[in-house]
Design a protein around this motif. Sequence first.
Motif, PDB file in Angstrom:
ATOM      1  N   THR A  36       7.925 100.426  30.351  1.00  0.00           N
ATOM      2  CA  THR A  36       6.697  99.816  29.843  1.00  0.00           C
ATOM      3  C   THR A  36       6.876  98.304  29.897  1.00  0.00           C
ATOM      4  O   THR A  36       7.897  97.781  29.464  1.00  0.00           O
ATOM      5  CB  THR A  36       6.419 100.256  28.393  1.00  0.00           C
ATOM      6  N   THR A  37       5.879  97.622  30.424  1.00  0.00           N
ATOM      7  CA  THR A  37       5.920  96.161  30.487  1.00  0.00           C
ATOM      8  C   THR A  37       4.688  95.593  29.787  1.00  0.00           C
ATOM      9  O   THR A  37       3.628  96.217  29.760  1.00  0.00           O
ATOM     10  CB  THR A  37       5.950  95.652  31.942  1.00  0.00           C
ATOM     11  N   THR A  38       4.861  94.418  29.209  1.00  0.00           N
ATOM     12  CA  THR A  38       3.748  93.719  28.570  1.00  0.00           C
ATOM     13  C   THR A  38       3.734  92.266  29.004  1.00  0.00           C
ATOM     14  O   THR A  38       4.786  91.675  29.246  1.00  0.00           O
ATOM     15  CB  THR A  38       3.845  93.772  27.031  1.00  0.00           C
ATOM     16  N   HIS A  50      -1.599  92.552  28.121  1.00  0.00           N
ATOM     17  CA  HIS A  50      -1.746  93.639  29.085  1.00  0.00           C
ATOM     18  C   HIS A  50      -0.502  94.524  28.988  1.00  0.00           C
ATOM     19  O   HIS A  50       0.623  94.029  29.004  1.00  0.00           O
ATOM     20  CB  HIS A  50      -1.879  93.092  30.506  1.00  0.00           C
ATOM     21  N   ILE A  51      -0.704  95.826  28.898  1.00  0.00           N
ATOM     22  CA  ILE A  51       0.387  96.790  28.799  1.00  0.00           C
ATOM     23  C   ILE A  51       0.281  97.743  29.982  1.00  0.00           C
ATOM     24  O   ILE A  51      -0.801  98.253  30.286  1.00  0.00           O
ATOM     25  CB  ILE A  51       0.317  97.608  27.484  1.00  0.00           C
ATOM     26  N   THR A  52       1.422  97.962  30.663  1.00  0.00           N
ATOM     27  CA  THR A  52       1.469  98.892  31.789  1.00  0.00           C
ATOM     28  C   THR A  52       2.680  99.790  31.624  1.00  0.00           C
ATOM     29  O   THR A  52       3.774  99.303  31.347  1.00  0.00           O
ATOM     30  CB  THR A  52       1.583  98.131  33.126  1.00  0.00           C
ATOM     31  N   HIS A  54       4.974 102.832  33.554  1.00  0.00           N
ATOM     32  CA  HIS A  54       5.286 103.470  34.831  1.00  0.00           C
ATOM     33  C   HIS A  54       6.212 104.643  34.572  1.00  0.00           C
ATOM     34  O   HIS A  54       7.110 104.558  33.738  1.00  0.00           O
ATOM     35  CB  HIS A  54       5.999 102.484  35.765  1.00  0.00           C
ATOM     36  N   THR A  59       2.218 104.159  38.203  1.00  0.00           N
ATOM     37  CA  THR A  59       1.529 103.688  37.008  1.00  0.00           C
ATOM     38  C   THR A  59       0.825 104.867  36.351  1.00  0.00           C
ATOM     39  O   THR A  59       0.028 105.554  36.979  1.00  0.00           O
ATOM     40  CB  THR A  59       0.504 102.596  37.361  1.00  0.00           C
ATOM     41  N   THR A  62      -2.409 102.033  31.536  1.00  0.00           N
ATOM     42  CA  THR A  62      -2.640 100.603  31.391  1.00  0.00           C
ATOM     43  C   THR A  62      -3.565 100.386  30.199  1.00  0.00           C
ATOM     44  O   THR A  62      -4.401 101.243  29.884  1.00  0.00           O
ATOM     45  CB  THR A  62      -3.284  99.969  32.644  1.00  0.00           C
ATOM     46  N   GLN A  64      -5.383  96.929  27.725  1.00  0.00           N
ATOM     47  CA  GLN A  64      -5.568  95.506  27.464  1.00  0.00           C
ATOM     48  C   GLN A  64      -6.009  95.354  26.025  1.00  0.00           C
ATOM     49  O   GLN A  64      -7.005  95.942  25.607  1.00  0.00           O
ATOM     50  CB  GLN A  64      -6.623  94.920  28.409  1.00  0.00           C
TER      51      GLN A  64
END
Length: 73
Positions: A36-38, A50-52, A54, A59, A62, A64
């Motif tokens: 998870t990336t922000t 923004h949060i994604t 994988h 993906t 997602t 926002q």
Amino acid sequence: MLFDHTTDHIPGMVLLEAAHQAATAHTHPTHTTTTTTTTTNDNDPTPTTHITAHQNNTTVFTAQLTTHTPTTA
């Protein structure tokens, strides 16, 4: 979202879901890679994050989130 307040109990549905996921992981183990990336944009008057997520290089989620600064009257 799942809790009314910080000292609230853990709702039964959350515990049932945790049990379901644990049983599934135990009986059908699969190797997956989840990340998870922000990223946050603080330059706007309303900061946006923004949060994604994988899983296995795909993906899967997602979102926002926008924070509104409280106004004073």
